[in-house]
Scaffold this motif. Structure first.
Motif, PDB file in Angstrom:
ATOM      1  N   GLY A 150     -43.980 -72.821  32.958  1.00 53.54           N
ATOM      2  CA  GLY A 150     -44.084 -73.729  31.825  1.00 53.54           C
ATOM      3  C   GLY A 150     -44.478 -72.971  30.573  1.00 53.54           C
ATOM      4  O   GLY A 150     -45.113 -71.908  30.646  1.00 53.54           O
ATOM      5  N   THR A 151     -44.129 -73.503  29.430  1.00 53.98           N
ATOM      6  CA  THR A 151     -44.436 -72.822  28.164  1.00 53.98           C
ATOM      7  C   THR A 151     -45.939 -72.761  27.882  1.00 53.98           C
ATOM      8  O   THR A 151     -46.372 -71.985  27.031  1.00 53.98           O
ATOM      9  CB  THR A 151     -43.726 -73.527  26.999  1.00 53.98           C
ATOM     10  OG1 THR A 151     -44.036 -74.934  27.031  1.00 53.98           O
ATOM     11  CG2 THR A 151     -42.219 -73.361  27.089  1.00 53.98           C
ATOM     12  N   SER A 152     -46.734 -73.556  28.602  1.00 53.79           N
ATOM     13  CA  SER A 152     -48.185 -73.544  28.394  1.00 53.79           C
ATOM     14  C   SER A 152     -48.907 -72.557  29.309  1.00 53.79           C
ATOM     15  O   SER A 152     -50.132 -72.462  29.285  1.00 53.79           O
ATOM     16  CB  SER A 152     -48.758 -74.952  28.628  1.00 53.79           C
ATOM     17  OG  SER A 152     -48.522 -75.378  29.969  1.00 53.79           O
ATOM     18  N   THR A 153     -48.158 -71.799  30.105  1.00 50.76           N
ATOM     19  CA  THR A 153     -48.768 -70.836  31.022  1.00 50.76           C
ATOM     20  C   THR A 153     -49.561 -69.787  30.247  1.00 50.76           C
ATOM     21  O   THR A 153     -49.144 -69.339  29.175  1.00 50.76           O
ATOM     22  CB  THR A 153     -47.681 -70.135  31.863  1.00 50.76           C
ATOM     23  OG1 THR A 153     -46.932 -71.124  32.569  1.00 50.76           O
ATOM     24  CG2 THR A 153     -48.301 -69.182  32.868  1.00 50.76           C
ATOM     25  N   SER A 154     -50.701 -69.399  30.789  1.00 51.63           N
ATOM     26  CA  SER A 154     -51.540 -68.383  30.158  1.00 51.63           C
ATOM     27  C   SER A 154     -50.715 -67.137  29.813  1.00 51.63           C
ATOM     28  O   SER A 154     -50.018 -66.589  30.658  1.00 51.63           O
ATOM     29  CB  SER A 154     -52.670 -67.982  31.107  1.00 51.63           C
ATOM     30  OG  SER A 154     -53.262 -66.767  30.711  1.00 51.63           O
ATOM     31  N   PRO A 155     -50.761 -66.681  28.559  1.00 56.08           N
ATOM     32  CA  PRO A 155     -50.002 -65.485  28.159  1.00 56.08           C
ATOM     33  C   PRO A 155     -50.315 -64.257  29.019  1.00 56.08           C
ATOM     34  O   PRO A 155     -49.440 -63.433  29.263  1.00 56.08           O
ATOM     35  CB  PRO A 155     -50.428 -65.259  26.700  1.00 56.08           C
ATOM     36  CG  PRO A 155     -50.842 -66.618  26.225  1.00 56.08           C
ATOM     37  CD  PRO A 155     -51.476 -67.279  27.412  1.00 56.08           C
ATOM     38  N   LYS A 156     -51.553 -64.145  29.489  1.00 60.77           N
ATOM     39  CA  LYS A 156     -51.911 -62.995  30.320  1.00 60.77           C
ATOM     40  C   LYS A 156     -51.188 -63.047  31.659  1.00 60.77           C
ATOM     41  O   LYS A 156     -50.790 -62.009  32.206  1.00 60.77           O
ATOM     42  CB  LYS A 156     -53.422 -62.948  30.517  1.00 60.77           C
ATOM     43  CG  LYS A 156     -54.189 -62.586  29.249  1.00 60.77           C
ATOM     44  CD  LYS A 156     -55.657 -62.405  29.508  1.00 60.77           C
ATOM     45  CE  LYS A 156     -56.391 -61.991  28.234  1.00 60.77           C
ATOM     46  NZ  LYS A 156     -57.844 -61.784  28.454  1.00 60.77           N
ATOM     47  N   LYS A 157     -51.018 -64.250  32.201  1.00 56.04           N
ATOM     48  CA  LYS A 157     -50.291 -64.377  33.464  1.00 56.04           C
ATOM     49  C   LYS A 157     -48.803 -64.115  33.256  1.00 56.04           C
ATOM     50  O   LYS A 157     -48.148 -63.493  34.102  1.00 56.04           O
ATOM     51  CB  LYS A 157     -50.531 -65.763  34.070  1.00 56.04           C
ATOM     52  CG  LYS A 157     -51.963 -65.974  34.533  1.00 56.04           C
ATOM     53  CD  LYS A 157     -52.189 -67.363  35.104  1.00 56.04           C
ATOM     54  CE  LYS A 157     -53.634 -67.530  35.549  1.00 56.04           C
ATOM     55  NZ  LYS A 157     -53.927 -68.891  36.067  1.00 56.04           N
ATOM     56  N   VAL A 158     -48.268 -64.562  32.132  1.00 58.22           N
ATOM     57  CA  VAL A 158     -46.861 -64.294  31.817  1.00 58.22           C
ATOM     58  C   VAL A 158     -46.633 -62.786  31.710  1.00 58.22           C
ATOM     59  O   VAL A 158     -45.660 -62.239  32.245  1.00 58.22           O
ATOM     60  CB  VAL A 158     -46.436 -64.995  30.512  1.00 58.22           C
ATOM     61  CG1 VAL A 158     -45.001 -64.633  30.141  1.00 58.22           C
ATOM     62  CG2 VAL A 158     -46.561 -66.516  30.656  1.00 58.22           C
ATOM     63  N   ALA A 159     -47.552 -62.107  31.047  1.00 58.17           N
ATOM     64  CA  ALA A 159     -47.430 -60.655  30.877  1.00 58.17           C
ATOM     65  C   ALA A 159     -47.504 -59.947  32.227  1.00 58.17           C
ATOM     66  O   ALA A 159     -46.768 -58.974  32.467  1.00 58.17           O
ATOM     67  CB  ALA A 159     -48.529 -60.148  29.954  1.00 58.17           C
ATOM     68  N   GLN A 160     -48.363 -60.417  33.103  1.00 64.36           N
ATOM     69  CA  GLN A 160     -48.500 -59.795  34.419  1.00 64.36           C
ATOM     70  C   GLN A 160     -47.226 -59.971  35.243  1.00 64.36           C
ATOM     71  O   GLN A 160     -46.755 -59.037  35.890  1.00 64.36           O
ATOM     72  CB  GLN A 160     -49.700 -60.400  35.159  1.00 64.36           C
ATOM     73  CG  GLN A 160     -50.077 -59.658  36.421  1.00 64.36           C
ATOM     74  CD  GLN A 160     -51.305 -60.250  37.105  1.00 64.36           C
ATOM     75  OE1 GLN A 160     -51.774 -61.321  36.741  1.00 64.36           O
ATOM     76  NE2 GLN A 160     -51.816 -59.566  38.104  1.00 64.36           N
ATOM     77  N   ILE A 161     -46.660 -61.171  35.203  1.00 64.39           N
ATOM     78  CA  ILE A 161     -45.416 -61.435  35.934  1.00 64.39           C
ATOM     79  C   ILE A 161     -44.296 -60.549  35.398  1.00 64.39           C
ATOM     80  O   ILE A 161     -43.516 -59.961  36.148  1.00 64.39           O
ATOM     81  CB  ILE A 161     -45.035 -62.924  35.832  1.00 64.39           C
ATOM     82  CG1 ILE A 161     -46.060 -63.773  36.594  1.00 64.39           C
ATOM     83  CG2 ILE A 161     -43.632 -63.177  36.380  1.00 64.39           C
ATOM     84  CD1 ILE A 161     -45.941 -65.263  36.329  1.00 64.39           C
ATOM     85  N   SER A 162     -44.216 -60.447  34.086  1.00 64.84           N
ATOM     86  CA  SER A 162     -43.200 -59.615  33.454  1.00 64.84           C
ATOM     87  C   SER A 162     -43.363 -58.149  33.851  1.00 64.84           C
ATOM     88  O   SER A 162     -42.382 -57.445  34.100  1.00 64.84           O
ATOM     89  CB  SER A 162     -43.286 -59.763  31.939  1.00 64.84           C
ATOM     90  OG  SER A 162     -42.351 -58.941  31.294  1.00 64.84           O
TER      91      SER A 162
END
Length: 369
Positions: A150-162
């Protein structure tokens, strides 16, 4: 040869365990039935890394140790007293995992199973932690991976997944909208659905939490206090203790107390209305994003597990979560808000004298704050 079968929890239809099935045509969710070998403390292989010491209790072909190509040493996390002033309360530091959350337990088993099946690509949806775990283990297993967020996902978690090389597919909508988008892609692409909610192999991983507690404490705690959204840890723990009970290794199940955020508490609503079915509520917004699930797919199973252990469900508000986060940090544990919500629930729990309690510290604060 290991024989595994999927069984629908609604209509009880049985299916061969294959990577192509993730839900019964009737809409019911699946569980795994397999011929488990007898298990006792003699079968614990302490020389194996982490949770794989319980290899005999996990559904893999005995001659195919594919998990060895996937493991990063997940599991067998420390169980320590919450404080020196309280010798009866313990925290299990499950954020001491390769991707800093307990979801590594389920992801390691699920991705190892996918590799055993020869799967080339997986799709998963997540609020952050499960997606991170699936992405990390898929990369290690050399399996292509798409994660819906979702677009509200924590940016730090998005960065980790990426960072783990997953293809991130953002969805503007609720957590339920994210899951629907992932399921549509699974259907259109004919891809393996590595769902921590739907795929029962994930729970085969999270059940190791129960096995570890049993071994580390040399007994069963009186009470477990567990944050509950989709119930991936709660259901795994319940399954693990049920297996230990069936083997005669414990005499009773511990009480399960589930904790929800007041602003998104469908399980609590159902529990106090004495309903055993899926309930949908409006997510009013909570910093405890890991349990912000407005319509848990396995609600009936979560409610059943809670009732079977004479447990209950309580809620905590946003101020209580923030206060609990500060209080845990003062004890040396820097956690994400979802774990802080669980500690807030512990602070509201009316404990009995000398009640032995275990709380999971599910995710590290560095992931979200």
């Amino acid at each position: 040869m290991l024989k595994e079968t999927y069984v629908c929890t609604s209509c009880e239809t049985a299916y061969p365990s294959t990577p192509d099935i993730w839900k019964c045509p009737c809409g019911g969710l699946l569980k795994i039935e397999w011929e488990k070998p007898a298990f006792s403390k003699k079968e614990i292989q302490s020389e194996l890394p982490g949770m794989w010491r319980y290899e005999r209790a996990l559904p893999f072909h005995s001659r195919c140790s594919v998990w060895e190509e996937v493991t990063m040493g997940e599991g067998y996390t420390p169980l320590v007293p919450l404080s020196q002033d309280d010798p009866h309360t313990f925290v299990k530091v499950d954020y001491m995992m390769p991707t800093l959350s307990f979801k590594d337990r389920g992801a390691a088993v699920l991705i190892a199973k996918a590799k055993e099946w020869g799967v080339k690509k997986v799709i998963a949806d997540s609020s952050g932690n499960a997606g991170t775990s699936i992405a990390a283990y898929a990369k290690r297993a050399q399996i292509e991976c798409d994660i819906f967020l979702g677009t509200s996902t924590s940016p730090k978690k998005v960065a980790q997944i990426s960072a783990h090389g997953a293809n991130i597919r953002m969805v503007d909508g609720t957590r339920e909208d994210v899951a629907k988008a992932a399921q549509l892609a699974v259907q259109q692409e004919g891809t393996f659905y590595a769902s921590h909610v739907f795929n029962p192999y994930f729970y085969e991983g999270t059940k190791t939490y129960a096995y570890e507690m049993w071994e580390q404490l040399s007994r069963v705690p009186d009470t477990l206090i567990i944050p509950a959204g989709n119930g991936t840890l709660l259901l795994g723990v319940y399954q693990g203790f049920c297996e230990l009970l069936a083997e005669g290794l414990i005499e009773a199940l511990p009480k399960i107390v589930a904790v929800q955020a007041e602003n998104c508490a469908p399980l609590a609503e159902a529990f106090y209305e004495q309903r055993l079915e899926k309930v949908s509520v409006q997510n009013k917004g909570t910093i405890a994003e890991g349990i912000a699930i407005a319509a848990p797919e396995r609600a009936a199973q979560i409610l059943h597990a809670t009732k079977q252990t004479n447990g209950y469900i309580l809620t905590v508000n946003e101020q209580e979560i923030k206060g609990a986060h500060t209080a845990l940090a003062a004890k040396g544990f820097y956690v994400e808000p979802t774990t802080a919500a669980n500690y807030a629930g512990f602070l509201k729990h009316r404990r009995m004298a000398h009640e032995r309690i275990v709380l999971p510290l599910c995710g590290a604060g560095l992931k979200a704050i």
